[in-house]
Write an enzyme that holds these catalytic residues in place. Sequence first.
Site, PDB file in Angstrom:
ATOM      1  NE  ARG A  46      33.339  36.158  20.889  1.00 33.46           N
ATOM      2  CZ  ARG A  46      33.149  36.344  19.578  1.00 33.46           C
ATOM      3  NH1 ARG A  46      33.550  37.453  18.987  1.00 33.46           N
ATOM      4  NH2 ARG A  46      32.544  35.414  18.861  1.00 33.46           N
ATOM      5  CE1 TYR A  98      47.479  39.820  42.243  1.00 38.38           C
ATOM      6  CE2 TYR A  98      47.466  39.233  39.914  1.00 38.38           C
ATOM      7  CZ  TYR A  98      47.007  39.040  41.203  1.00 38.38           C
ATOM      8  OH  TYR A  98      46.067  38.082  41.444  1.00 38.38           O
ATOM      9  CE  LYS A 195      42.278  41.819  43.089  1.00 36.09           C
ATOM     10  NZ  LYS A 195      43.561  42.006  42.439  1.00 36.09           N
TER      11      LYS A 195
HETATM   12  C1  LIG Z   1      44.361  41.405  41.424  1.00 35.89           C
HETATM   13  C2  LIG Z   1      45.284  42.223  40.639  1.00 35.89           C
HETATM   14  C3  LIG Z   1      45.471  41.984  39.271  1.00 35.89           C
HETATM   15  C4  LIG Z   1      44.811  40.840  38.546  1.00 35.89           C
HETATM   16  O1  LIG Z   1      43.421  40.987  38.499  1.00 35.89           O
HETATM   17  P1  LIG Z   1      42.387  39.749  38.493  1.00 35.89           P
HETATM   18  O2  LIG Z   1      41.082  40.447  38.500  1.00 35.89           O
HETATM   19  O3  LIG Z   1      42.647  38.927  39.706  1.00 35.89           O
HETATM   20  O4  LIG Z   1      42.653  38.986  37.244  1.00 35.89           O
HETATM   21  C5  LIG Z   1      46.321  42.836  38.577  1.00 35.89           C
HETATM   22  N1  LIG Z   1      46.978  43.835  39.198  1.00 35.89           N
HETATM   23  C6  LIG Z   1      46.823  44.091  40.508  1.00 35.89           C
HETATM   24  C7  LIG Z   1      47.560  45.225  41.126  1.00 35.89           C
HETATM   25  C8  LIG Z   1      45.985  43.285  41.278  1.00 35.89           C
HETATM   26  O5  LIG Z   1      45.870  43.525  42.586  1.00 35.89           O
END
Ligand SMILES: *Cc1c(COP(=O)(O)O)cnc(C)c1O
Length: 387
Positions: A46, A98, A195
């Site tokens: 962790r 988001y 992403k």
């Molecule tokens: C997807 C996303 C998040 C959140 O991320 P997760 O990995 O889904 O928890 C935050 N900000 C933006 C701009 C995103 O596209």
Amino acid sequence: MKFATKAIHVGQEPEPRTGAVTTPIYQTSTYAQDELGKHKGWEYSRTHNPTRDALEECLASLENGKYGLAFSSGLAATNTVMNLLSAGDHVVVGEDVYGGTYRIFEKVFRRYGIEYTYVDSQDVQNAYKAIEKNTKMIWLETPTNPLLRIADIGAHVKLAKEKKIISVVDNTFASPYFQRPLDLGTDIVVHSTTKYMGGHSDVVGGAIITSSTDMYETLKFHQNAVGAVPGPFDAWLVLRGLKTLSLRMQQHEKNALAIAQFLEKHPAIEKVYYPGLASHPQHDLAKKQMHGFGGMVSCVVNGGIESAKQLLHNTKLFALAESLGGVESLIGHPSTMTHASIPQNIREERGIVDGLVRLSAGIEDIDDLLNDLKNALASINTKAMAR
Ligand SMILES: *Cc1c(COP(=O)(O)O)cnc(C)c1O
């Protein structure tokens, strides 16, 4: 070292024992200690794990930051940034963040006594007006999701420095290949590595990068104290994704621009949002603070939800799905998907109308992508003519 080289080499020296050129997946929870109080630098996963260490070092270098921290999701990273604040503190937030960011602020941290004011961050004056005595942080997302509006990072940083408050940029949409907020003076960068950084739609992850030693130490404390860390395999998947980030971003951008230009001329489309188009109201600002315009395009289809559904249901290559930034093209409907957690009246006020469709341009051949959109949009024209 330049960006593409750092993505492949930083934190990723060949493994000393065997010479393995790829960072191993250290799938272990604990580490044998030499004697009481003496260990090799790793005690418990962790707190530290060598695969995660490699990722954290690489992430920091890509954002030109001193310190990187990896998390089990983007929202886990957001959660950890909020741990810098205390009850009674106030945050100014760029309004079209988001949906999940809005949800964690409103439904989780508001209950702990943190206050949020949402402002249109296209004009920095709105942030100036929203500053209160207890304001401790400015949180920006740029380009925004899903309307691809641009906030002037430098102008907001100047305000933050004047008021001695923390500036945060969620850099998920641009990726460090196209935008490096720390270079513009931002204190903290946040990412959903799910992403573009991961890039293959096969892992959920998050990151925080900063050059402030004080903030890093507090954030590192909370990373360990709260424990929302990625497992070694997930850390490895993001590290693997980073190696091709520069090549992928170049192709995402080429495809996105071609798609935006195609949609702009199409009679079934009312409006296109892409910062790389000369018609984008902040095209010049995007050119000034970014190194490219990214792979996300949004558009409003003529005829509202019914026409939007025709497009969303009739593409064959663009999969109808949440998320973005993977090698495969995706299509989504913000008002019922990513932004469904925002109340309808607030959503529509902000331009997230029912005809709005968001495209994540993948890295497929552009001819195939344009044909797919052309065919799906043809079904809208036929329907309209039949009426
Ligand atoms: C997807 C996303 C998040 C959140 O991320 P997760 O990995 O889904 O928890 C935050 N900000 C933006 C701009 C995103 O596209």
